[in-house]
Scaffold this active site. Structure first.
Site, PDB file in Angstrom:
ATOM      1  CB  ILE A  13      -1.061  -0.131   1.334  1.00 29.09           C
ATOM      2  CG1 ILE A  13      -1.827  -0.983   1.065  1.00 29.09           C
ATOM      3  CG2 ILE A  13      -1.799   1.258   1.513  1.00 29.09           C
ATOM      4  CD1 ILE A  13      -3.101  -1.197   2.656  1.00 29.09           C
ATOM      5  CG  ASP A  48       9.057  -0.534   5.107  1.00 27.69           C
ATOM      6  OD1 ASP A  48       9.501  -1.592   6.878  1.00 27.69           O
ATOM      7  OD2 ASP A  48       7.864  -0.893   5.284  1.00 27.69           O
ATOM      8  CD  GLU A  53     -11.878  -0.096  12.907  1.00 25.61           C
ATOM      9  OE1 GLU A  53     -12.513  -1.217  12.332  1.00 25.61           O
ATOM     10  OE2 GLU A  53     -10.861   0.447  12.601  1.00 25.61           O
ATOM     11  CG  HIS A 112     -12.204  -0.596   9.117  1.00 23.69           C
ATOM     12  ND1 HIS A 112     -11.609  -1.277   9.803  1.00 23.69           N
ATOM     13  CD2 HIS A 112     -11.174  -0.846   7.904  1.00 23.69           C
ATOM     14  CE1 HIS A 112     -10.249  -1.825   9.661  1.00 23.69           C
ATOM     15  NE2 HIS A 112     -10.218  -2.078   8.217  1.00 23.69           N
ATOM     16  CG  ASP A 136     -10.939   3.370   6.684  1.00 23.39           C
ATOM     17  OD1 ASP A 136     -12.619   4.187   6.128  1.00 23.39           O
ATOM     18  OD2 ASP A 136     -10.460   2.423   6.119  1.00 23.39           O
ATOM     19  CB  CYS A 148      -6.059   4.850   5.199  1.00 22.47           C
ATOM     20  SG  CYS A 148      -7.132   5.714   4.862  1.00 22.47           S
ATOM     21  CB  ALA A 149      -2.324   1.859   8.345  1.00 20.11           C
ATOM     22  NE  ARG A 150      -5.444  -4.347  10.737  1.00 21.87           N
ATOM     23  CZ  ARG A 150      -6.397  -4.677  10.833  1.00 21.87           C
ATOM     24  NH1 ARG A 150      -7.819  -4.539  11.791  1.00 21.87           N
ATOM     25  NH2 ARG A 150      -6.014  -5.531  10.118  1.00 21.87           N
TER      26      ARG A 150
END
Length: 346
Positions: free
Chosen positions: A177, A196, A285, A304, A280, A254-256
């Site tokens: 991603i 990374d 949740e 999500h 997201d 938008c990952a975790r």
């Protein structure tokens, strides 16, 4: 004949799984079908596994005499494994096998596969879309217009946001991603930094500068999260890291949800240190009633949905069907969570 259960839902449709299996293995399969409730019904914890749809009893009944199961959300628990002696392969069409008890599957001799990268394109596009929606205040101004209010005051200099072109964007996590996000942003004319720690320098595309996290935060006007959650990086972005970001920056996740301290982000939005943020994913949740996220200004949120595209569902079905074909041909499975189960086979 190999008996296969296609346990789809209302996103990765059962019919998509069946069609993908038929393309991959035209003959020799006896396929039974089951449709689980997600997302019409929320997923949740089932016994010892997370983010699952359906019940243990439902799966036990459907798996009788079945050797192979392809699914997205079905729970694979110790109870299900104990009651399904014929099961040998359980293919999960999502980025990680969170709805499977891998240790119990290994003890029972059941190989578990998954589908990394299935939603990479959809999530990358959503991330960039949310970044733009935040900087240009698209949700807020749409809501105002829908309510009959023309907010020309958003054109004030102190209310408008920055452009992507010639801005520096930091991408945290450069996998399937994150690397796509970097490529899209480069097309906008942004300068892309990436962090990374699991990748060698040669893994980064030309024009993408690999930097340490603190440098990325301090140099970037926009920061977008795409790292996997590990025991070492939970809440990797908190108050200390946000303080390193430039005033007026934008943060996207938008990952975790576990990667981010959401209270720290709300503090930074309330103080004006951040121009905006877009999420997201969340620590809990659905978002609980009374959460600060529901009242904090300059925040764009979706429930999500970043991976939700027709292509994601189609690709997910194709990936798991391909592993079924490899299994039946005695070939190495592409994405197996417990490959030791298959060693010495065939």
């Amino acid at each position: 004949m190999t008996r296969v259960l296609a346990a789809g839902d209302h996103f990765v449709l059962t019919e998509l799984l069946v069609e993908a299996l038929a393309r991959e293995v035209p003959d020799g399969l006896e396929i039974s079908e089951l449709t689980l409730g997600w997302p019409t019904e929320p997923f949740g914890r089932v016994a010892e596994v997370d983010e699952a749809s359906g019940s243990e009893d439902q799966m036990i009944e459907a798996l009788q005499g079945v050797e192979v199961c392809v699914t997205q959300m079905a729970p694979l628990t110790e109870k299900v494994l104990d009651a399904s002696p014929d099961l040998r392969l359980f293919c999960i069409s999502r980025g990680g096998p969170v709805n499977a008890n891998i240790a119990a599957a290994t003890e029972h001799g059941v190989a578990v596969t998954y589908a990394p990268g299935r939603n990479a394109t959809a999530t990358a596009e959503q991330s960039v879309g949310m970044l733009i929606a935040t900087t240009r205040r698209i949700p807020q101004t749409h809501a105002d217009l829908s309510g009959g209010t023309w907010r020309g005051d958003y054109y004030r200099y102190d209310a408008v946001g920055p452009e992507l072109e010639n801005s520096t964007v930091g991408v945290i996590g450069y996998g399937a991603i994150g690397s796509r996000v970097a490529r899209i942003l480069a097309g906008f004319g942004a300068n892309v930094l990436a962090h990374d720690p699991y990748l060698a320098p040669e893994a980064f595309a030309a024009g993408v500068e690999q930097v340490e996290l603190d440098e990325l935060l301090s140099r970037s006007r926009f920061v977008t999260l795409h790292a996997r959650v590990t025991p070492d990086n939970k809440k990797m972005i908190g108050a200390e890291q946000i303080a390193l970001m430039q005033p007026g920056s934008v943060l996207v996740n938008c990952a975790r949800g576990a990667l981010l301290d959401y209270d720290a982000v709300c503090d930074a939005l309330d103080s004006g240190h951040l121009f905006g943020a877009a999420f997201d994913v969340f620590a809990e949740e659905p978002i609980p009633v009374g959460s600060r996220l529901l009242t904090t200004p300059n925040l764009v949120m979706t429930p999500h949905l970043a991976g939700g595209s027709k292509e994601t569902a189609q690709r997910a079905a194709t990936i798991v069907a391909s592993d079924v074909g490899r299994y039946l041909r005695g070939e190495e499975i592409a994405n197996c969570a417990n490959p030791e189960v298959l060693r010495g086979r065939g």
